[in-house]
Design a protein around this motif. Structure first.
Motif, PDB file in Angstrom:
ATOM      1  N   ALA A   1       0.833  -1.202   0.000  1.00 49.07           N
ATOM      2  CA  ALA A   1       0.000   0.000   0.000  1.00 49.07           C
ATOM      3  C   ALA A   1       0.864   1.246   0.000  1.00 49.07           C
ATOM      4  O   ALA A   1       2.049   1.210   0.349  1.00 49.07           O
ATOM      5  N   LYS A   2       0.268   2.351  -0.388  1.00 52.22           N
ATOM      6  CA  LYS A   2       0.919   3.649  -0.252  1.00 52.22           C
ATOM      7  C   LYS A   2      -0.046   4.603   0.444  1.00 52.22           C
ATOM      8  O   LYS A   2      -1.268   4.422   0.390  1.00 52.22           O
ATOM      9  N   ILE A   3       0.526   5.583   1.141  1.00 57.94           N
ATOM     10  CA  ILE A   3      -0.280   6.534   1.899  1.00 57.94           C
ATOM     11  C   ILE A   3      -0.114   7.929   1.312  1.00 57.94           C
ATOM     12  O   ILE A   3       1.001   8.384   1.051  1.00 57.94           O
ATOM     13  N   GLU A   4      -1.227   8.582   1.098  1.00 57.35           N
ATOM     14  CA  GLU A   4      -1.245  10.003   0.762  1.00 57.35           C
ATOM     15  C   GLU A   4      -1.887  10.719   1.934  1.00 57.35           C
ATOM     16  O   GLU A   4      -2.984  10.351   2.368  1.00 57.35           O
ATOM     17  N   TRP A   5      -1.201  11.738   2.464  1.00 60.60           N
ATOM     18  CA  TRP A   5      -1.687  12.408   3.667  1.00 60.60           C
ATOM     19  C   TRP A   5      -2.635  13.540   3.324  1.00 60.60           C
ATOM     20  O   TRP A   5      -2.363  14.360   2.447  1.00 60.60           O
ATOM     21  N   ILE A   6      -3.752  13.565   4.023  1.00 57.73           N
ATOM     22  CA  ILE A   6      -4.728  14.650   3.916  1.00 57.73           C
ATOM     23  C   ILE A   6      -4.820  15.259   5.303  1.00 57.73           C
ATOM     24  O   ILE A   6      -5.619  14.830   6.134  1.00 57.73           O
ATOM     25  N   GLY A   7      -3.952  16.231   5.575  1.00 55.50           N
ATOM     26  CA  GLY A   7      -3.825  16.725   6.936  1.00 55.50           C
ATOM     27  C   GLY A   7      -3.296  15.599   7.810  1.00 55.50           C
ATOM     28  O   GLY A   7      -2.241  15.022   7.533  1.00 55.50           O
ATOM     29  N   ASN A   8      -4.028  15.265   8.860  1.00 54.08           N
ATOM     30  CA  ASN A   8      -3.626  14.164   9.736  1.00 54.08           C
ATOM     31  C   ASN A   8      -4.356  12.859   9.420  1.00 54.08           C
ATOM     32  O   ASN A   8      -4.246  11.894  10.165  1.00 54.08           O
ATOM     33  N   SER A   9      -5.105  12.846   8.322  1.00 52.14           N
ATOM     34  CA  SER A   9      -5.766  11.623   7.871  1.00 52.14           C
ATOM     35  C   SER A   9      -4.928  10.959   6.788  1.00 52.14           C
ATOM     36  O   SER A   9      -4.182  11.619   6.068  1.00 52.14           O
ATOM     37  N   ALA A  10      -5.054   9.633   6.685  1.00 54.07           N
ATOM     38  CA  ALA A  10      -4.277   8.876   5.718  1.00 54.07           C
ATOM     39  C   ALA A  10      -5.190   8.314   4.633  1.00 54.07           C
ATOM     40  O   ALA A  10      -6.157   7.613   4.935  1.00 54.07           O
ATOM     41  N   LYS A  11      -4.878   8.634   3.382  1.00 49.68           N
ATOM     42  CA  LYS A  11      -5.552   8.004   2.253  1.00 49.68           C
ATOM     43  C   LYS A  11      -4.703   6.804   1.863  1.00 49.68           C
ATOM     44  O   LYS A  11      -3.607   6.951   1.333  1.00 49.68           O
ATOM     45  N   ILE A  12      -5.198   5.607   2.172  1.00 49.67           N
ATOM     46  CA  ILE A  12      -4.435   4.373   1.987  1.00 49.67           C
ATOM     47  C   ILE A  12      -4.884   3.696   0.692  1.00 49.67           C
ATOM     48  O   ILE A  12      -6.055   3.331   0.546  1.00 49.67           O
ATOM     49  N   ILE A  13      -3.962   3.544  -0.237  1.00 44.91           N
ATOM     50  CA  ILE A  13      -4.272   2.951  -1.540  1.00 44.91           C
ATOM     51  C   ILE A  13      -3.508   1.631  -1.653  1.00 44.91           C
ATOM     52  O   ILE A  13      -2.283   1.602  -1.574  1.00 44.91           O
ATOM     53  N   THR A  14      -4.252   0.549  -1.823  1.00 43.35           N
ATOM     54  CA  THR A  14      -3.648  -0.780  -1.882  1.00 43.35           C
ATOM     55  C   THR A  14      -4.016  -1.459  -3.197  1.00 43.35           C
ATOM     56  O   THR A  14      -5.183  -1.504  -3.568  1.00 43.35           O
ATOM     57  N   GLY A  15      -3.019  -1.996  -3.869  1.00 46.82           N
ATOM     58  CA  GLY A  15      -3.305  -2.758  -5.077  1.00 46.82           C
ATOM     59  C   GLY A  15      -2.649  -2.177  -6.317  1.00 46.82           C
ATOM     60  O   GLY A  15      -1.878  -1.222  -6.233  1.00 46.82           O
ATOM     61  N   PRO A  16      -2.997  -2.800  -7.460  1.00 42.40           N
ATOM     62  CA  PRO A  16      -3.974  -3.872  -7.604  1.00 42.40           C
ATOM     63  C   PRO A  16      -3.526  -5.176  -6.924  1.00 42.40           C
ATOM     64  O   PRO A  16      -2.362  -5.530  -6.961  1.00 42.40           O
ATOM     65  N   LEU A  17      -4.498  -5.836  -6.301  1.00 41.40           N
ATOM     66  CA  LEU A  17      -4.281  -7.132  -5.668  1.00 41.40           C
ATOM     67  C   LEU A  17      -5.164  -8.176  -6.350  1.00 41.40           C
ATOM     68  O   LEU A  17      -6.241  -7.850  -6.851  1.00 41.40           O
ATOM     69  N   ALA A  18      -4.700  -9.419  -6.336  1.00 42.14           N
ATOM     70  CA  ALA A  18      -5.500 -10.498  -6.903  1.00 42.14           C
ATOM     71  C   ALA A  18      -6.851 -10.558  -6.204  1.00 42.14           C
ATOM     72  O   ALA A  18      -6.937 -10.476  -4.979  1.00 42.14           O
ATOM     73  N   ALA A  19      -7.924 -10.699  -6.973  1.00 40.87           N
ATOM     74  CA  ALA A  19      -9.274 -10.812  -6.432  1.00 40.87           C
ATOM     75  C   ALA A  19      -9.790 -12.237  -6.510  1.00 40.87           C
ATOM     76  O   ALA A  19     -10.813 -12.567  -5.916  1.00 40.87           O
ATOM     77  N   VAL A  20      -9.078 -13.074  -7.249  1.00 41.49           N
ATOM     78  CA  VAL A  20      -9.366 -14.499  -7.352  1.00 41.49           C
ATOM     79  C   VAL A  20      -8.049 -15.230  -7.130  1.00 41.49           C
ATOM     80  O   VAL A  20      -7.046 -14.907  -7.761  1.00 41.49           O
ATOM     81  N   ARG A  21      -8.048 -16.167  -6.218  1.00 40.92           N
ATOM     82  CA  ARG A  21      -6.830 -16.924  -5.926  1.00 40.92           C
ATOM     83  C   ARG A  21      -7.088 -18.415  -6.115  1.00 40.92           C
ATOM     84  O   ARG A  21      -8.234 -18.857  -6.217  1.00 40.92           O
TER      85      ARG A  21
END
Length: 332
Positions: free
Chosen positions: A217-237
């Protein structure tokens, strides 16, 4: 039904037979031929260690095992049972539920109000490093409601492929990307209400970024809040043992479109890995299929449920009459 010395397979009306003759989930109770004085916690732990290969084989066939009628009376007893299996602990770093440590490897399952349901999901399917096995323990039996419904993921994959083949093809090709805005502190009103400090076990933004990166994942900061973006991740395993494809994703807890108004988390977005939206009609059918295929066995005090997280989705039904206390432990 099979009997293996200490353990006896029993039947409950809620179980579902599968095409291969296996019932879901497996339910084990103490063997009636066992002297009642032998059915004590030390004997239960010894039996787990002695019959672990058989228990693991049963888990692989059935996807989940409910242990009922064994002497597991407290969170400490439950912790002892988990440790008897010998699985490494999966630490809850990157998880989105607000949880509180109780003892040892035992935590509350989710701090969201018990009258709120929780949609079906594979535990931590939105990160790279997810647990492979889950233990649940009924410390306080619900007055009414509050079941932990479970469903076999390969059946969901099969039915969704039949109903929405194009969407499933896109899922397999592109995977999913999850985006969540997380505040500093926990929000106990939400089933995905863990603040970023709890999520990454730190109050240091740099450390949080490093730990997020390790989980894909990567984090983009919005003030003291974290916008957490994860993926793309497999949706079928693919479950390596059975070679069956499983519907391994968190669409039901992350999709905020019209089909999921009952459960949607306004701080979470899920989309295909190529940026396309998840179609609402597919989600609507998916939620219906989950309810059609799931098993919800009412909890009894002392129940221990072992779930193969790669094979089985789980959720939580709303509590209609308190009390209820269900604890959890996650394993690698």
């Amino acid at each position: 039904m099979a009997t293996v010395k200490f353990f006896r397979e029993v039947e409950l009306p809620q179980q579902k037979p599968q095409d291969d003759g296996v019932v879901f989930p497996a339910v084990l109770s103490p063997n009636h031929t066992t002297d009642s004085t032998a059915v004590q916690l030390p004997n239960f732990k010894e039996a787990i260690r002695a019959h672990k290969p058989w228990l693991e084989s049963l888990l692989q066939k059935s996807g989940a095992i409910l242990f009922r009628g064994f002497p597991v009376a407290s969170p400490t007893d439950f912790n002892d049972v988990v440790e008897a299996f010998g699985y490494p602990e999966a630490f809850y770093v990157g998880g989105r539920a607000s949880r509180i440590k109780v003892v040892g490897r035992v935590y509350t399952a989710n701090e969201a109000p018990p009258e709120k349901g929780i949609p079906f999901h594979h535990e931590m399917a939105y990160v790279r490093d997810f647990p492979t096995k889950l233990f649940f323990f009924c410390d306080e039996e619900p007055g009414k409601g509050g079941e932990t419904p479970i469903v076999l993921s390969h059946i969901i994959y099969k039915r969704m492929t039949e109903k929405h083949p194009e969407f499933v093809s896109q899922l397999e090709e592109h995977g999913l990307t999850y985006t969540k805005v997380s505040n500093e502190e926990d929000d106990p009103s939400s089933f995905t209400g863990s603040g970023w400090k709890s999520t990454y076990k730190t109050d240091d933004k740099t450390v949080a970024e490093e730990r997020a990166s390790k989980l894909g994942a990567k984090i983009e900061w919005i003030g003291n809040s974290a916008k957490i973006i994860t993926g793309p991740l497999a949706a079928v395993r693919v479950d390596e043992e059975s070679r069956r494809k499983t519907w391994f994703n968190s669409i039901a807890v992350s999709y905020s479109g019209p089909a999921n108004k009952r459960f949607c988390d306004v701080d979470t977005i899920v989309e295909l890995g190529n940026g396309d939206p998840v179609p609402d009609d597919a989600v609507e059918d998916y939620l219906k299929i989950l309810e059609e295929e799931c098993v919800a066995i009412p909890w009894k005090k002392g129940d221990v449920l072992l779930v193969n997280n790669l094979m089985v989705l789980h959720g939580r039904r709303p509590l209609l009459k308190p009390p209820r206390r269900v604890l959890a432990s996650l394993c690698k």
